[in-house]
Design an enzyme around this catalytic site. Structure first.
Site, PDB file in Angstrom:
ATOM      1  N   CYS A  30      49.521  42.486  63.953  1.00  7.58           N
ATOM      2  CA  CYS A  30      49.118  43.221  65.201  1.00  7.58           C
ATOM      3  C   CYS A  30      49.560  42.511  66.489  1.00  7.58           C
ATOM      4  O   CYS A  30      48.940  41.633  66.664  1.00  7.58           O
ATOM      5  CB  CYS A  30      47.745  44.057  65.221  1.00  7.58           C
ATOM      6  SG  CYS A  30      47.547  44.426  66.849  1.00  7.58           S
ATOM      7  N   CYS A  33      47.075  42.727  69.135  1.00  4.61           N
ATOM      8  CA  CYS A  33      45.709  41.800  68.849  1.00  4.61           C
ATOM      9  C   CYS A  33      45.886  40.336  69.142  1.00  4.61           C
ATOM     10  O   CYS A  33      45.265  39.581  69.665  1.00  4.61           O
ATOM     11  CB  CYS A  33      45.693  41.941  67.479  1.00  4.61           C
ATOM     12  SG  CYS A  33      45.221  43.475  66.601  1.00  4.61           S
TER      13      CYS A  33
END
Length: 105
Positions: A30, A33
């Protein structure tokens, strides 16, 4: 420093903490993230000793992600006395996070 922890149980981790625990639910694939990692370091530094930051890889612990209804990544959940007290989805700046979290600490 945010710790990537192996723990016997998430409930134990929350129960053993003497201060609120900010959990970063993330995944290695991600992008946003990855952007949160240095931001969380800053937040941790600014709120030194007031909370504990823990990162949880949702691919490794899918049961935790579903238990806390994590649908978007990254999602930060602040736990106080073992209960979710605040939930923040998506990328925020360190300043925004500190503002959001400070009243709860």
């Amino acid at each position: 420093m945010a710790t990537k922890q192996q723990f016997t149980s998430f409930a134990d981790l929350l129960a053993q903490s003497d201060r609120p625990v900010l959990v970063d639910f993330y995944a290695t694939w991600c992008g946003p993230c990855q952007m949160m990692a240095p931001i969380l370091e800053q937040v941790n530094t600014q709120l030194q000793g007031q909370l504990k930051v823990v990162k949880i890889d949702t691919d490794r612990y899918p049961q935790l992600a579903s238990q806390y209804q994590i649908h978007a990544l990254p999602t930060l959940v602040l736990f106080k006395q073992g209960q979710p007290a605040q939930r923040i989805e998506g990328v925020r700046t360190a300043e925004q996070l500190v503002q959001d979290l400070k009243p709860l600490l």
